[in-house]
Design a protein around this motif. Structure first.
Motif, mmCIF file in Angstrom:
data_model
loop_
_atom_site.group_PDB
_atom_site.id
_atom_site.type_symbol
_atom_site.label_atom_id
_atom_site.label_comp_id
_atom_site.label_asym_id
_atom_site.label_seq_id
_atom_site.Cartn_x
_atom_site.Cartn_y
_atom_site.Cartn_z
ATOM 1 N N ASP A 50 0.117 -1.449 -2.847
ATOM 2 C CA ASP A 50 -0.383 -0.912 -4.114
ATOM 3 C C ASP A 50 -0.837 0.522 -3.875
ATOM 4 O O ASP A 50 -1.799 0.763 -3.142
ATOM 5 N N VAL A 51 -0.124 1.485 -4.468
ATOM 6 C CA VAL A 51 -0.369 2.901 -4.183
ATOM 7 C C VAL A 51 -1.380 3.469 -5.177
ATOM 8 O O VAL A 51 -1.213 3.329 -6.397
ATOM 9 N N HIS A 52 -2.422 4.126 -4.653
ATOM 10 C CA HIS A 52 -3.462 4.741 -5.473
ATOM 11 C C HIS A 52 -3.630 6.208 -5.087
ATOM 12 O O HIS A 52 -3.344 6.606 -3.951
ATOM 13 N N HIS A 53 -4.113 7.004 -6.056
ATOM 14 C CA HIS A 53 -4.465 8.405 -5.816
ATOM 15 C C HIS A 53 -5.924 8.566 -6.216
ATOM 16 O O HIS A 53 -6.257 8.516 -7.407
ATOM 17 N N GLU A 54 -6.768 8.730 -5.206
ATOM 18 C CA GLU A 54 -8.214 8.759 -5.444
ATOM 19 C C GLU A 54 -8.840 9.933 -4.703
ATOM 20 O O GLU A 54 -8.609 10.094 -3.496
ATOM 21 N N ASP A 55 -9.612 10.744 -5.419
ATOM 22 C CA ASP A 55 -10.334 11.867 -4.805
ATOM 23 C C ASP A 55 -9.398 12.763 -3.999
ATOM 24 O O ASP A 55 -9.740 13.222 -2.896
ATOM 25 N N LEU A 117 4.862 -20.364 -3.457
ATOM 26 C CA LEU A 117 4.953 -19.369 -2.393
ATOM 27 C C LEU A 117 4.291 -18.077 -2.830
ATOM 28 O O LEU A 117 3.975 -17.869 -4.006
ATOM 29 N N LEU A 118 4.086 -17.201 -1.874
ATOM 30 C CA LEU A 118 3.548 -15.874 -2.169
ATOM 31 C C LEU A 118 4.618 -15.030 -2.849
ATOM 32 O O LEU A 118 5.812 -15.126 -2.522
ATOM 33 N N TRP A 119 4.192 -14.188 -3.793
ATOM 34 C CA TRP A 119 5.112 -13.336 -4.546
ATOM 35 C C TRP A 119 4.663 -11.882 -4.386
ATOM 36 O O TRP A 119 4.038 -11.314 -5.270
ATOM 37 N N PRO A 120 4.963 -11.257 -3.254
ATOM 38 C CA PRO A 120 4.480 -9.887 -3.013
ATOM 39 C C PRO A 120 5.423 -8.836 -3.585
ATOM 40 O O PRO A 120 6.638 -9.045 -3.670
ATOM 41 N N GLY A 121 4.861 -7.714 -3.951
ATOM 42 C CA GLY A 121 5.663 -6.599 -4.452
ATOM 43 C C GLY A 121 4.998 -5.281 -4.124
ATOM 44 O O GLY A 121 4.062 -5.213 -3.332
ATOM 45 N N TRP A 122 5.493 -4.208 -4.755
ATOM 46 C CA TRP A 122 4.840 -2.904 -4.615
ATOM 47 C C TRP A 122 4.589 -2.329 -6.000
ATOM 48 O O TRP A 122 5.247 -2.678 -6.978
ATOM 49 N N ASN A 123 3.636 -1.406 -6.080
ATOM 50 C CA ASN A 123 3.120 -1.005 -7.386
ATOM 51 C C ASN A 123 2.678 0.448 -7.356
ATOM 52 O O ASN A 123 1.969 0.884 -6.438
ATOM 53 N N THR A 124 3.117 1.216 -8.366
ATOM 54 C CA THR A 124 2.630 2.597 -8.549
ATOM 55 C C THR A 124 2.124 2.803 -9.978
ATOM 56 O O THR A 124 2.105 3.931 -10.482
#
Length: 489
Positions: A50-55, A117-124
């Motif tokens: 999970d991609v974040h842009h902080e400070d 089952l686990l359901w992983p992904g990516w996120n922007t």
């Protein structure tokens, strides 16, 4: 273990039904609370990357949607578990050959959600438009450490796989991810065990400034979670009833059951000493030294430690060394082999520059064998006979043994070399002997290390060999011992 019936259509369907949201269709809202506890995620939805842009910083987190309300976690606090029920077989289709041999078992977290089952992904989706050049970030898998291969892929509408990340053909692998993207893919692991997948996100700000998360490790466990540390028994193997002065002694610490712990300390107490004293710099499972008359009746023990702990996890019973004057040691090298679970391998011989340490075994690219390579310690051949009749030096390996378990010596092969020879000598290396993993006898058969023809052998030469070991993947864990006997004719 429950093994699911594999179906290549299931793989294709899983990929074709991917959840992918672009262009801000999933609008960023208030970030969930940051949870602090360590957790294991084994079923349900999660944006693992999970991609974040902080400070002004680019940060990777885990969006955990398996709880209500959802929370955001630090990747260091999360273990992603691929349950045993994720096992399927690789379909017999050429486009899926990158997953391994057809019919072999893999562990698949599918792209479409399976509630078990686990359901992983990516996120922007938390990133805002106009902040980054191209309104995108680059997501990279920079490293994989573990017992097998890792692949992450989607498929196109006609069922062709679209590989995003693949560990066995060179890393890093990078993909461009537009902002506002929420995506899932098939995550495939080729072996049971613990893995560390290291991801990194990079972007360029609108003003041209590059920013990066740097490498961020993620822990995955395929199969059952390891239980609490078991009670470990520790013993010393390899001690013979008696040794001649000058003979090689190799004591080996053996764990029962075998664990990932590998920090040892060796202790000795010789006649007249009040207590056991630590032997400096001896911190591995094998302790090698030369028997001398002064060491007769000395006692030895070994202790096993966790990293950073001063109290031992286990201590062996002492063993007593018996040194007798029974003549000079034979022309042989003792080879010890340790085969661990992640598949954790070690080879040693006597300490007078005859100690061979092979690196830990790794899975072959085809996934059908464990491999390790190293070098035989130098073998010196000195010929002072009148007439210079020439000579041959050959080696033959016994079986590797660990208690009652045997592994054939044919699994070790070599490539002989001439390290040095005197002026005027005509020494030649013996032929390469391949490990007998599929055919042949390897070094279990007498094999030529080096030769000198008549008239060209007088003087001193040094021979060596590159060693190559190939073991079946079902080799039992343990510490193995074999003897390579060298014969000069």
């Amino acid at each position: 273990m429950t093994t699911r019936t594999p179906d290549h259509r299931r793989l294709a369907t899983a990929a074709g039904a991917a959840v992918v949201c672009l262009g801000g269709l999933l609008l960023p809202g208030a970030a969930p609370a940051l949870a602090q506890e360590k957790v294991v995620l084994s079923a349900g939805h999660t944006d693992a990357v999970d991609v974040h842009h902080e400070d002004g910083r680019l940060v990777l987190k885990v969006h955990d949607d398996t709880v209500e309300p959802s929370v955001t976690r630090d990747p260091a606090d999360v273990t992603f578990q691929v349950l045993p029920e994720a096992a399927v077989e690789v379909p017999d289709l050429p486009e899926y050959a990158f997953l391994g041999p057809a019919g072999s078992t893999i562990w698949l977290l599918p792209m479409t959600q399976d509630p078990n089952l686990l359901w992983p992904g990516w996120n922007t989706t938390t990133l805002r438009s106009g902040v980054f050049q191209g309104n995108k970030v680059s997501l990279s898998l920079v490293d994989v450490a573990g017992p097998g291969r890792v692949s992450v892929f989607m498929t196109d509408p006609v069922g062709q796989p679209l590989v995003k990340f693949r560990s066995d053909d060179g890393l890093p692998d990078a993909i461009d991810v537009p902002i506002g993207t929420h995506a899932h893919a098939n995550w495939v692991f080729s072996a049971l065990g613990s893995y560390t997948l290291t991801f990194r996100a990079d972007a360029t700000l609108a003003d041209g400034t590059p920013i990066s998360t740097g490498p961020v490790p993620y822990r995955f466990v395929v199969g059952d979670l390891p239980g609490p540390d078991p009670e470990v028994g520790l013993s010393i193997q390899g001690l013979r009833p008696a040794y001649a002065p000058g003979a090689a002694v190799t004591l080996t610490a053996v764990q029962d059951p075998v664990t990932d712990l590998d920090r040892y300390r060796w202790f000795s107490r010789c006649p007249g000493a009040a207590e056991f004293a630590e032997i400096p710099s001896e911190v591995s499972a094998a302790y090698s030294f030369t028997a001398t008359a002064q060491l007769d009746d000395c006692r030895y023990l070994v202790r096993l430690y966790r990293d950073g702990a001063e109290a031992p996890v286990a201590e062996s019973a002492p063993v007593t060394l018996n040194v007798e004057n029974t003549g000079a040691p034979a022309a042989s090298q003792t080879i010890k082999v340790t085969v661990g679970a992640q598949g954790t391998l070690v080879v040693s011989v006597d300490p007078d520059d005859r100690t061979v340490n092979l690196p830990p075994t790794v899975l072959s690219p085809s996934g059908d064998r464990w491999q390790s390579s190293g070098d035989l310690r130098p073998v010196t051949v000195t010929d002072t006979r009148p007439g210079s009749p020439g000579w041959n030096v050959a080696g033959q390996l016994s079986d590797f043994t660990a208690g009652q378990t045997r592994v054939g010596g044919e699994y070790l092969g070599w490539t002989p070399t001439v390290l040095a020879q005197a002026e005027g000598q005509g020494v030649a290396a013996g032929p390469t002997v391949a490990p007998g993993f599929t055919t042949g006898n390897g070094l279990a058969a007498s094999s030529l290390l080096g030769t000198a023809p008549a008239g060209d052998g007088r003087g001193t030469a040094r021979l060596g060999a590159g060693l190559h070991l190939e073991l079946p993947t079902d080799t039992a864990a343990g510490q193995y011992v074999a003897t390579l006997t060298l014969t000069a004719i």
